[in-house]
Design an enzyme around this catalytic site. Structure first.
Site, PDB file in Angstrom:
ATOM      1  N   LYS A 100       1.808  30.985  16.941  1.00  0.00           N
ATOM      2  CA  LYS A 100       2.623  29.870  17.238  1.00  0.00           C
ATOM      3  C   LYS A 100       3.969  30.039  16.571  1.00  0.00           C
ATOM      4  O   LYS A 100       4.186  30.336  15.583  1.00  0.00           O
ATOM      5  CB  LYS A 100       2.104  28.687  16.978  1.00  0.00           C
ATOM      6  CG  LYS A 100       2.817  27.479  17.167  1.00  0.00           C
ATOM      7  CD  LYS A 100       2.222  26.092  16.628  1.00  0.00           C
ATOM      8  CE  LYS A 100       3.060  24.773  17.071  1.00  0.00           C
ATOM      9  NZ  LYS A 100       2.531  23.665  16.443  1.00  0.00           N
TER      10      LYS A 100
ATOM     11  N   LYS B  61       1.621  30.756  12.145  1.00  0.00           N
ATOM     12  CA  LYS B  61       2.448  29.904  12.619  1.00  0.00           C
ATOM     13  C   LYS B  61       3.960  29.997  11.953  1.00  0.00           C
ATOM     14  O   LYS B  61       4.018  29.939  10.676  1.00  0.00           O
ATOM     15  CB  LYS B  61       2.153  28.293  12.117  1.00  0.00           C
ATOM     16  CG  LYS B  61       2.831  27.136  12.801  1.00  0.00           C
ATOM     17  CD  LYS B  61       2.129  25.846  12.425  1.00  0.00           C
ATOM     18  CE  LYS B  61       3.095  24.615  12.979  1.00  0.00           C
ATOM     19  NZ  LYS B  61       2.714  23.483  12.700  1.00  0.00           N
TER      20      LYS B  61
ATOM     21  N   SER C  44       6.591  23.096  22.576  1.00  0.00           N
ATOM     22  CA  SER C  44       7.520  22.238  23.144  1.00  0.00           C
ATOM     23  C   SER C  44       8.815  22.473  23.579  1.00  0.00           C
ATOM     24  O   SER C  44       9.440  22.323  24.556  1.00  0.00           O
ATOM     25  CB  SER C  44       7.631  21.036  22.298  1.00  0.00           C
ATOM     26  OG  SER C  44       8.304  21.388  21.058  1.00  0.00           O
TER      27      SER C  44
ATOM     28  N   LYS D  49      10.546  23.429   6.640  1.00  0.00           N
ATOM     29  CA  LYS D  49       8.896  24.082   6.282  1.00  0.00           C
ATOM     30  C   LYS D  49       8.929  25.683   5.937  1.00  0.00           C
ATOM     31  O   LYS D  49       7.951  26.050   6.232  1.00  0.00           O
ATOM     32  CB  LYS D  49       8.103  23.655   7.515  1.00  0.00           C
ATOM     33  CG  LYS D  49       8.211  22.120   7.874  1.00  0.00           C
ATOM     34  CD  LYS D  49       7.300  21.868   8.953  1.00  0.00           C
ATOM     35  CE  LYS D  49       7.175  20.132   9.215  1.00  0.00           C
ATOM     36  NZ  LYS D  49       6.322  19.720  10.008  1.00  0.00           N
TER      37      LYS D  49
ATOM     38  N   ARG E 266       8.373  17.404  17.626  1.00  0.00           N
ATOM     39  CA  ARG E 266       8.804  16.483  16.429  1.00  0.00           C
ATOM     40  C   ARG E 266       9.085  15.160  17.220  1.00  0.00           C
ATOM     41  O   ARG E 266       8.841  14.145  16.554  1.00  0.00           O
ATOM     42  CB  ARG E 266       9.542  17.007  15.665  1.00  0.00           C
ATOM     43  CG  ARG E 266       8.961  18.143  14.641  1.00  0.00           C
ATOM     44  CD  ARG E 266       9.918  18.837  13.861  1.00  0.00           C
ATOM     45  NE  ARG E 266       9.202  20.039  13.020  1.00  0.00           N
ATOM     46  CZ  ARG E 266       9.804  20.964  12.548  1.00  0.00           C
ATOM     47  NH1 ARG E 266      10.813  21.187  12.596  1.00  0.00           N
ATOM     48  NH2 ARG E 266       9.047  21.983  11.889  1.00  0.00           N
TER      49      ARG E 266
ATOM     50  N   TYR F 283       1.523  22.586  27.920  1.00  0.00           N
ATOM     51  CA  TYR F 283       1.790  21.313  28.376  1.00  0.00           C
ATOM     52  C   TYR F 283       1.770  21.365  29.989  1.00  0.00           C
ATOM     53  O   TYR F 283       1.524  20.358  30.415  1.00  0.00           O
ATOM     54  CB  TYR F 283       3.273  20.772  27.912  1.00  0.00           C
ATOM     55  CG  TYR F 283       3.123  20.687  26.468  1.00  0.00           C
ATOM     56  CD1 TYR F 283       2.596  19.699  25.812  1.00  0.00           C
ATOM     57  CD2 TYR F 283       3.903  21.505  25.630  1.00  0.00           C
ATOM     58  CE1 TYR F 283       2.753  19.452  24.382  1.00  0.00           C
ATOM     59  CE2 TYR F 283       3.878  21.343  24.239  1.00  0.00           C
ATOM     60  CZ  TYR F 283       2.984  20.432  23.570  1.00  0.00           C
ATOM     61  OH  TYR F 283       3.216  20.213  22.480  1.00  0.00           O
TER      62      TYR F 283
END
Length: 332
Positions: A256, A202, A282, A225, A212, A321
């Site tokens: 990812k 990731k 996303s 992060k 987010r 999605y």
């Protein structure tokens, strides 16, 4: 493999592209409904379907509406749903205790889906960011995201989700040693059949912004992060992470984001030969939707082309999605 091709005109490579029937016969990869995992967002309340502005066509749903969506997914043949919670700000704390509450939104949604659509495999997310007042995937102590204490919390979260009925645990936190700790705890608690689909590679990506927004973590996040998610420049490191997670007990692994990391997907599948997944995140979804809504691209064509790219790279499945839309197309 070294291709062997006769010289022209004995070889006319366009022959195998001449008609739909011939193209079907020689197609190297296929996309099926069985390749899809549908990520969904759950929020509190009843009868709610709340649009997410940065993800056109995606909604936050209350638990009852999540159950209804699962019934629809099951009818379409989608094999799995992955749950992400939109946690009320009042429940976000330093100790993240809501993460392992038996009655948090994720665990309510797991039970509702298993009741409404028992043939759907329910996947959950394991990370502290939806519950953390700091917006991070782990505990923050003196500005540092601490590893070992976070792993202890993630194990509690894992067990609560398994008790609720989750079929697949999805650790997305990127802490060291969490897969081994989760697997050991699941075995000890009698959940030996619960699978782990590890977010092994990731990346600290710019593609996560709309997600987010969807889980309400954008405003809470302090800093970045990069101390636990991967450097986008690294590929060999991803192989080490995948190998480690498999040794510790992961059943499946994930890369990812997706489309910008097809090389990593291919290397994982080639090197390890294990069930390999990619997350069409996303930002990828939002870019396709925005361009399509502006009339700049054929949205359906680009959507399917992107998903086929994952299959061509070696992925066994994709979190997307677009899952219901794709399923309707493939089922016609």
């Amino acid at each position: 493999m070294t291709p062997t091709v006769a010289s022209f005109p004995a070889a006319r490579l366009r022959r195998t592209r001449a008609t739909p029937a011939i193209r079907d016969l020689v197609r190297e990869n296929t996309l099926s409904v069985g390749d899809l995992i549908w990520p969904v967002f759950v929020r509190d309340g009843t009868g709610i379907e709340e649009p997410i502005a940065s993800m056109p066509g995606v909604m936050r749903r209350s638990v009852d509406k999540i159950a209804a969506a699962a019934i629809e997914a099951q009818a379409l043949g989608i094999p799995s749903i992955c749950i992400f919670p939109y946690t009320d700000a009042s429940l976000k704390t330093e100790d993240c205790a809501e993460a392992w509450s038996p009655d948090n939104l994720t665990n309510q949604a797991v039970r509702a889906i298993k009741s409404a659509a028992p043939n759907i495999a329910v996947m959950t997310d394991v990370a502290l960011d939806p519950y953390n007042i700091n917006g991070h995937d782990g505990f923050v102590v003196d500005g540092e995201i601490v590893n070992d204490a976070t792993v202890e919390a993630l194990v509690k979260m894992t067990l609560a989700q398994a008790e609720a009925g989750a079929d697949i645990i999805g650790p997305s936190d990127m802490m060291d040693g969490r897969i081994g700790a989760m697997r050991q705890a699941l075995e000890k608690a009698g959940h030996s059949n619960v699978m782990i689909l590890s977010y092994s590679a990731k990346y600290a990506s710019g593609y996560y912004g709309p997600f987010r927004d969807a889980v309400g973590a954008s405003g809470a996040l302090s800093g970045d992060k990069k101390t636990y998610q991967m450097d986008p420049a690294n590929g060999d490191e991803a192989m080490r992470l995948v190998q480690r997670d498999l040794i510790e007990g992961a059943d499946m692994v994930m890369v990812k984001p997706g489309i910008a990391y097809l090389d990593i997907c291919h290397r994982v599948k080639t090197n390890f030969g294990v069930p390999t997944f990619a997350y069409q995140v996303s930002g990828e979804y939002a870019m396709i939707q925005a361009a399509a809504l502006n009339g700049w691209i054929d949205g359906e064509k680009v959507m399917l082309e992107n998903l086929m790219a994952f299959k061509r790279a070696g992925c066994d499945g994709i979190l997307t999605y677009f899952a219901p839309e794709v399923a309707r197309i493939l089922n016609t």
